[in-house]
Design a protein around this motif. Structure first.
Motif, PDB file in Angstrom:
ATOM      1  N   LEU A 254       0.825  -1.202   0.000  1.00 39.38           N
ATOM      2  CA  LEU A 254       0.000   0.000   0.000  1.00 39.38           C
ATOM      3  C   LEU A 254       0.865   1.260   0.000  1.00 39.38           C
ATOM      4  N   MET A 255       1.926   1.270   0.792  1.00 39.92           N
ATOM      5  CA  MET A 255       2.802   2.439   0.821  1.00 39.92           C
ATOM      6  C   MET A 255       3.585   2.575  -0.488  1.00 39.92           C
TER       7      MET A 255
ATOM      8  N   THR B  19      -1.261   9.337   6.205  1.00 38.68           N
ATOM      9  CA  THR B  19      -1.601   7.956   5.811  1.00 38.68           C
ATOM     10  C   THR B  19      -0.969   6.968   6.778  1.00 38.68           C
ATOM     11  N   ARG B  20       0.292   7.193   7.108  1.00 34.54           N
ATOM     12  CA  ARG B  20       0.973   6.307   8.063  1.00 34.54           C
ATOM     13  C   ARG B  20       0.275   6.319   9.415  1.00 34.54           C
ATOM     14  N   ARG B  21      -0.183   7.501   9.832  1.00 33.63           N
ATOM     15  CA  ARG B  21      -0.860   7.581  11.129  1.00 33.63           C
ATOM     16  C   ARG B  21      -2.206   6.850  11.086  1.00 33.63           C
ATOM     17  N   LEU B  22      -2.953   7.026   9.998  1.00 33.35           N
ATOM     18  CA  LEU B  22      -4.248   6.361   9.882  1.00 33.35           C
ATOM     19  C   LEU B  22      -4.132   4.841   9.876  1.00 33.35           C
ATOM     20  N   LEU B  23      -3.030   4.351   9.303  1.00 34.33           N
ATOM     21  CA  LEU B  23      -2.815   2.907   9.213  1.00 34.33           C
ATOM     22  C   LEU B  23      -1.971   2.377  10.380  1.00 34.33           C
ATOM     23  N   HIS B  24      -1.590   3.272  11.288  1.00 37.45           N
ATOM     24  CA  HIS B  24      -0.754   2.924  12.450  1.00 37.45           C
ATOM     25  C   HIS B  24       0.536   2.244  12.026  1.00 37.45           C
ATOM     26  N   LEU B  25       1.229   2.874  11.071  1.00 37.12           N
ATOM     27  CA  LEU B  25       2.488   2.318  10.564  1.00 37.12           C
ATOM     28  C   LEU B  25       3.665   3.026  11.218  1.00 37.12           C
TER      29      LEU B  25
END
Length: 198
Positions: free
Chosen positions: A88-89, A192-198
């Motif tokens: 996804l990233m 995006t990283r925060r929303l996906l907890h990455l």
């Protein structure tokens, strides 16, 4: 396939490819059919042999664009040996790269033509709706895969998260065009990283 049918298909494809190149820079309304036909090397009088109207041409242009876009997206999201979050990233990184062309003018016809043609043509609006919906479908599947493989954690439902992410990236692409800067896309990558907890 008979040679005449193959030539007709090639000519139609050339017209659509030429239109995509020009409209990615100028938009839809600012481009005349004569300019597209000249770029494609097709005689002016033959346009209606390939398309019933400018509306039908615009619809075909968007459908062709999304067919290619979705095939590329499928390749990125199916990369072997990577978890769903990595795939996804990788997709978002590719989005960032394609939107960085020509001083952030990008190559995405959904970004370039979305607001413009949705008010001009119902068939084109529906082609955009179908194409962007197919993108969100793929994002949802990948997020669901990430929940399964443990590489993604989200606070909402996969479909809702996929739609929020797509909307956020689309908006950031418009802002990147306005500001001629990648900062909106970089901020969206971080979100995006925060929303996906990455």
């Amino acid at each position: 396939m008979p040679a005449s049918t193959a030539r007709s298909t090639d000519t139609r494809r050339n017209i659509l490819d030429a239109a995509r190149r020009i409209m990615a820079h100028k938009g839809y309304s600012a481009v005349g059919l004569n300019e597209v036909l000249a770029e494609a090397g097709v005689p002016k009088g033959s346009f209606y042999h390939y398309f019933a109207s400018k509306d039908a041409f615009g619809e075909a242009l968007l459908k062709s664009y999304f067919d290619e876009y979705l095939a590329d997206m499928d390749r990125v999201l199916a990369q072997p040996g990577r978890c769903a979050a990595e795939r996804l990233m990788a997709y978002w990184q590719l989005w960032r790269e394609t939107q960085s062309f020509d001083e952030c003018q990008g190559k995405c016809l959904a970004v370039k033509l979305g607001a413009e043609v949705s008010d001009l043509s119902e068939p084109m609006r529906l082609a955009l709706k179908e194409g962007t919906g197919a993108i969100v479908d793929r994002l949802e599947r990948t997020i669901t895969g990430g929940l399964t493989d443990g590489s993604i954690v989200i606070d909402g439902a996969p479909r809702e998260t996929a739609q929020i992410l797509y909307d956020m990236w689309l908006g950031a692409s418009v802002m990147a065009k306005i500001h001629r800067s990648l900062e909106p896309l970089d901020a969206t990558t971080a979100m995006t990283r925060r929303l996906l907890h990455l």
